[in-house]
Design an enzyme around this catalytic site. Structure first.
Site, PDB file in Angstrom:
ATOM      1  N   SER A  57      35.560  46.852  30.215  1.00 51.46           N
ATOM      2  CA  SER A  57      35.533  45.457  30.679  1.00 51.46           C
ATOM      3  C   SER A  57      35.420  45.426  32.203  1.00 51.46           C
ATOM      4  O   SER A  57      35.731  46.412  32.877  1.00 51.46           O
ATOM      5  CB  SER A  57      36.828  44.750  30.227  1.00 51.46           C
ATOM      6  OG  SER A  57      36.859  43.420  30.676  1.00 51.46           O
ATOM      7  N   SER A 177      45.891  46.328  43.639  1.00 51.41           N
ATOM      8  CA  SER A 177      45.615  44.905  43.795  1.00 51.41           C
ATOM      9  C   SER A 177      46.206  44.407  45.103  1.00 51.41           C
ATOM     10  O   SER A 177      47.306  44.815  45.496  1.00 51.41           O
ATOM     11  CB  SER A 177      46.240  44.139  42.636  1.00 51.41           C
ATOM     12  OG  SER A 177      46.313  42.765  42.946  1.00 51.41           O
ATOM     13  N   TYR A 203      53.352  42.799  37.672  1.00 52.08           N
ATOM     14  CA  TYR A 203      52.038  43.379  37.991  1.00 52.08           C
ATOM     15  C   TYR A 203      52.005  43.826  39.457  1.00 52.08           C
ATOM     16  O   TYR A 203      51.640  44.962  39.778  1.00 52.08           O
ATOM     17  CB  TYR A 203      50.988  42.309  37.699  1.00 52.08           C
ATOM     18  CG  TYR A 203      49.575  42.617  38.129  1.00 52.08           C
ATOM     19  CD1 TYR A 203      48.713  43.319  37.289  1.00 52.08           C
ATOM     20  CD2 TYR A 203      49.077  42.169  39.352  1.00 52.08           C
ATOM     21  CE1 TYR A 203      47.396  43.568  37.673  1.00 52.08           C
ATOM     22  CE2 TYR A 203      47.774  42.420  39.742  1.00 52.08           C
ATOM     23  CZ  TYR A 203      46.931  43.119  38.896  1.00 52.08           C
ATOM     24  OH  TYR A 203      45.631  43.367  39.287  1.00 52.08           O
ATOM     25  N   LYS A 207      51.721  47.549  41.167  1.00 54.08           N
ATOM     26  CA  LYS A 207      50.618  47.880  42.075  1.00 54.08           C
ATOM     27  C   LYS A 207      51.172  48.364  43.424  1.00 54.08           C
ATOM     28  O   LYS A 207      50.629  49.264  44.045  1.00 54.08           O
ATOM     29  CB  LYS A 207      49.695  46.671  42.258  1.00 54.08           C
ATOM     30  CG  LYS A 207      48.980  46.247  40.966  1.00 54.08           C
ATOM     31  CD  LYS A 207      47.897  47.233  40.569  1.00 54.08           C
ATOM     32  CE  LYS A 207      47.087  46.796  39.373  1.00 54.08           C
ATOM     33  NZ  LYS A 207      46.030  47.729  39.002  1.00 54.08           N
ATOM     34  N   THR A 238      36.278  38.593  36.401  1.00 48.99           N
ATOM     35  CA  THR A 238      36.292  39.514  35.262  1.00 48.99           C
ATOM     36  C   THR A 238      36.991  38.828  34.079  1.00 48.99           C
ATOM     37  O   THR A 238      37.740  37.859  34.283  1.00 48.99           O
ATOM     38  CB  THR A 238      37.089  40.799  35.583  1.00 48.99           C
ATOM     39  OG1 THR A 238      38.457  40.439  35.790  1.00 48.99           O
ATOM     40  CG2 THR A 238      36.562  41.516  36.805  1.00 48.99           C
TER      41      THR A 238
HETATM   42  N1  LIG Z   1      39.429  41.364  38.934  1.00 52.33           N
HETATM   43  C1  LIG Z   1      40.145  41.300  40.043  1.00 52.33           C
HETATM   44  O1  LIG Z   1      39.988  40.381  40.861  1.00 52.33           O
HETATM   45  C2  LIG Z   1      41.158  42.345  40.341  1.00 52.33           C
HETATM   46  C3  LIG Z   1      41.916  42.186  41.504  1.00 52.33           C
HETATM   47  C4  LIG Z   1      42.831  43.158  41.833  1.00 52.33           C
HETATM   48  C5  LIG Z   1      42.978  44.271  41.023  1.00 52.33           C
HETATM   49  N2  LIG Z   1      42.252  44.386  39.881  1.00 52.33           N
HETATM   50  C6  LIG Z   1      42.466  45.578  39.066  1.00 52.33           C
HETATM   51  O2  LIG Z   1      41.236  46.084  38.625  1.00 52.33           O
HETATM   52  C7  LIG Z   1      41.386  46.754  37.387  1.00 52.33           C
HETATM   53  C8  LIG Z   1      40.377  46.216  36.398  1.00 52.33           C
HETATM   54  O3  LIG Z   1      40.649  44.832  36.208  1.00 52.33           O
HETATM   55  P1  LIG Z   1      39.606  43.798  35.583  1.00 52.33           P
HETATM   56  O4  LIG Z   1      39.755  42.564  36.385  1.00 52.33           O
HETATM   57  O5  LIG Z   1      38.283  44.440  35.401  1.00 52.33           O
HETATM   58  O6  LIG Z   1      40.332  43.527  34.183  1.00 52.33           O
HETATM   59  P2  LIG Z   1      39.790  43.458  32.678  1.00 52.33           P
HETATM   60  O7  LIG Z   1      38.478  42.788  32.617  1.00 52.33           O
HETATM   61  O8  LIG Z   1      40.914  42.851  31.901  1.00 52.33           O
HETATM   62  O9  LIG Z   1      39.659  44.973  32.275  1.00 52.33           O
HETATM   63  C9  LIG Z   1      40.802  45.758  32.102  1.00 52.33           C
HETATM   64  C10 LIG Z   1      40.434  47.050  31.414  1.00 52.33           C
HETATM   65  O10 LIG Z   1      41.636  47.814  31.256  1.00 52.33           O
HETATM   66  C11 LIG Z   1      41.729  48.209  29.893  1.00 52.33           C
HETATM   67  N3  LIG Z   1      43.122  48.372  29.496  1.00 52.33           N
HETATM   68  C12 LIG Z   1      44.132  47.474  29.576  1.00 52.33           C
HETATM   69  N4  LIG Z   1      45.257  48.000  29.084  1.00 52.33           N
HETATM   70  C13 LIG Z   1      44.958  49.270  28.689  1.00 52.33           C
HETATM   71  C14 LIG Z   1      45.694  50.316  28.092  1.00 52.33           C
HETATM   72  N5  LIG Z   1      46.984  50.173  27.779  1.00 52.33           N
HETATM   73  N6  LIG Z   1      45.068  51.485  27.827  1.00 52.33           N
HETATM   74  C15 LIG Z   1      43.749  51.643  28.118  1.00 52.33           C
HETATM   75  N7  LIG Z   1      42.988  50.674  28.659  1.00 52.33           N
HETATM   76  C16 LIG Z   1      43.588  49.509  28.951  1.00 52.33           C
HETATM   77  C17 LIG Z   1      41.048  47.092  29.118  1.00 52.33           C
HETATM   78  O11 LIG Z   1      40.719  47.566  27.829  1.00 52.33           O
HETATM   79  P3  LIG Z   1      40.237  46.545  26.653  1.00 52.33           P
HETATM   80  O12 LIG Z   1      38.780  46.272  26.902  1.00 52.33           O
HETATM   81  O13 LIG Z   1      40.481  47.341  25.422  1.00 52.33           O
HETATM   82  O14 LIG Z   1      41.094  45.323  26.758  1.00 52.33           O
HETATM   83  C18 LIG Z   1      39.847  46.847  30.019  1.00 52.33           C
HETATM   84  O15 LIG Z   1      38.846  47.813  29.791  1.00 52.33           O
HETATM   85  C19 LIG Z   1      42.837  46.538  36.978  1.00 52.33           C
HETATM   86  O16 LIG Z   1      43.615  47.649  37.318  1.00 52.33           O
HETATM   87  C20 LIG Z   1      43.250  45.333  37.794  1.00 52.33           C
HETATM   88  O17 LIG Z   1      44.633  45.314  38.034  1.00 52.33           O
HETATM   89  C21 LIG Z   1      41.356  43.443  39.527  1.00 52.33           C
END
Ligand SMILES: NC(=O)c1ccc[n+]([C@@H]2O[C@H](COP(=O)([O-])OP(=O)(O)OC[C@H]3O[C@@H](n4cnc5c(N)ncnc54)[C@H](OP(=O)(O)O)[C@@H]3O)[C@@H](O)[C@H]2O)c1
Length: 318
Positions: A57, A177, A203, A207, A238
Site C-alpha cells: 500500500s 513520522s 503512533y 515513531k 495514502t
Molecule cells: N502517508 C503519510 O503521510 C505518512 C506520514 C508519516 C509517516 N508515514 C509512515 O509511512 C509508512 C507507510 O505509511 P502509508 O501512509 O503508506 O500507510 P498505508 O497505506 O496504510 O500502508 C501501510 C502498509 O503497512 C502494512 N502493514 C501494517 N501493519 C502491518 C503488519 N503488522 N505487518 C506487516 N505489514 C503491515 C500494510 O499492509 P496491508 O496492505 O496488509 O494493510 C501496508 O502495506 C508508515 O510507517 C507510516 O507510519 C506515512
C-alpha cells in the site's frame, strides 16, 4: 558544489513552518534549490537486493516501484500475499514475496529464518510497514501494537537478517513520522499501559522511539558494515492516511504529497552514492533535527533505558 546560504535557510525555514515543509509545497520548493542532491544514477541498484516491509500500500508500494526502476531485485515483506502479487506484477524488475506480520515477533522470526535459508544476501532493508490502531491493542507477545509494528518487529527483523547484510555496505531505513516531533520518549511506559489511550499519541511515541534508538542501533549494526537511517516522508496521500486520519485527509488533501514524493528520500538513502551519513533523521534528502521542543529531547540515559526495554522484549543481549 557551492552551497547557497539562502537555499539552506529557505529549506530550514520550511522545516520550522511544518505545514508548507511537510506538504507537497516543501518538496516542490526544495527540489528546485541548488542544495538539492543529485538523483541516484540510472541502474544504481542493478544486481542489488532490497527488502521493503508493508509494500502492499501507499508509500511501501511506491518505494518498491522506485527501487525496482533503479534495477533492484525487490523483496516484498507483507502480511497479505494476494495484494503483493498485484504489486509484483507491476514492478519493472524481479521480486520475491515473503509473508510476515511485523507486529508479531514469532512471525518475524519465521520470516527471517526463511529469508536466511532461501534468500540472497541483502543490500538494503526498508522498515516501512506502519499502522495507527484506533484502540489500544496488543501484539501476540503482549506489547502495545504501534510499538510492536514500528519498533520491536523492525529491530528484531534487522538483528536476525544481519548475517544476510554483513559486509555488504547495507543500508537500513526506518520510515518514521514528523508526528514524533510532538512526543517525548515513553521511557516509563513504552507499552502505553497508563492514561487514556490515543492512537495518534501511541503512533507518535513509537515513531519517536525509532528515531531515538538510532545512535545505539548505528553503533551496534556498524560492526557488520550496516548504515542505519530514519526518514520522514512529510504528509502523503495514502490509504493509511485516509483510513486513520479522515479529518486531516479532508482538510489537507489538496496539499498532500503524492506517494512517489513521499517515498523519494527512502529510495535516495538506499541508492545514492556516496553513501549518506548514517545515524540521523532525514527528510527531503537532508538530515534534519530530531527535536524542536526541548521537552521532547531525551537524555542518553533515557535512550539507553528504552533500548534495554526493546532488547529484552525481543530477547537480545543489549
Ligand atoms: N502517508 C503519510 O503521510 C505518512 C506520514 C508519516 C509517516 N508515514 C509512515 O509511512 C509508512 C507507510 O505509511 P502509508 O501512509 O503508506 O500507510 P498505508 O497505506 O496504510 O500502508 C501501510 C502498509 O503497512 C502494512 N502493514 C501494517 N501493519 C502491518 C503488519 N503488522 N505487518 C506487516 N505489514 C503491515 C500494510 O499492509 P496491508 O496492505 O496488509 O494493510 C501496508 O502495506 C508508515 O510507517 C507510516 O507510519 C506515512
Amino acid at each position: 558544489m557551492t552551497v547557497s546560504p539562502f537555499a539552506r535557510a529557505l529549506d530550514t525555514a520550511l522545516d520550522r513552518s511544518v505545514v508548507p515543509g511537510f506538504s507537497k509545497i516543501g518538496y516542490a520548493v526544495r527540489r528546485r534549490l541548488p542544495t538539492w542532491p543529485a538523483d541516484p544514477a540510472i541502474g544504481a541498484l542493478a544486481g542489488r537486493h532490497v527488502a521493503v516491509t508493508g509494500a502492499t500500500s501507499g508509500l511501501g508500494t511506491a518505494t518498491a516501484r522506485q527501487l525496482s526502476d533503479l534495477g533492484a531485485h525487490v523483496h516484498l515483506i507483507v502480511r497479505n500475499t494476494d495484494k503483493a502479487a498485484d504489486i509484483a506484477a507491476e514492478l519493472r524488475g524481479a521480486s520475491t514475496t515473503w509473508k510476515c506480520d511485523i507486529g508479531d515477533l514469532d512471525s518475524v522470526r519465521d520470516c527471517a529464518a526463511r529469508i536466511l535459508a532461501d534468500g540472497p544476501p541483502l543490500d538494503g532493508l526498508v522498515h516501512n510497514a506502519g499502522a495507527m490502531p484506533p484502540e489500544r491493542a496488543e501484539s501476540p507477545q503482549g506489547h502495545e501494537l504501534s510499538m510492536s509494528i514500528h519498533v520491536l518487529g523492525p529491530v528484531l527483523l534487522t538483528e536476525l537478517l544481519r548475517p544476510a547484510m554483513k559486509g555488504r555496505d547495507a543500508r537500513v531505513v526506518f520510515v518514521t513520522s514528523g508526528g514524533m516531533y510532538t512526543q517525548k520518549l515513553p521511557v516509563d511506559d513504552p507499552d502505553y499501559t497508563h492514561g487514556e489511550y490515543s492512537g495518534s499519541t501511541a503512533y507518535a511515541r513509537s515513531k519517536r522511539t525509532q528515531v531515538e534508538l538510532l545512535p545505539i542501533l548505528t553503533t551496534r549494526w556498524a560492526r557488520d558494515g550496516i548504515s542505519v537511517y530514519a526518514m520522514h516522508p512529510g504528509w502523503a496521500a495514502t490509504p493509511g492516511v485516509t483510513d486513520s486520519l479522515p479529518a486531516f485527509d479532508k482538510v489537507m488533501g489538496p496539499v498532500l504529497r503524492n506517494v512517489d514524493t513521499g517515498a523519494d528520500t527512502t529510495t535516495w538513502l538506499i541508492a545514492s552514492q556516496p553513501r549518506p551519513r548514517g545515524g540521523g533523521l532525514w527528510m527531503d534528502r537532508r538530515e534534519r533535527p530530531t527535536s524542536f521542543l526541548p521537552r521532547t529531547r531525551p537524555t542518553s540515559d533515557e535512550r539507553r533505558r528504552i533500548w534495554e526495554w526493546a532488547a529484552q522484549a525481543v530477547d537480545l543481549t543489549p
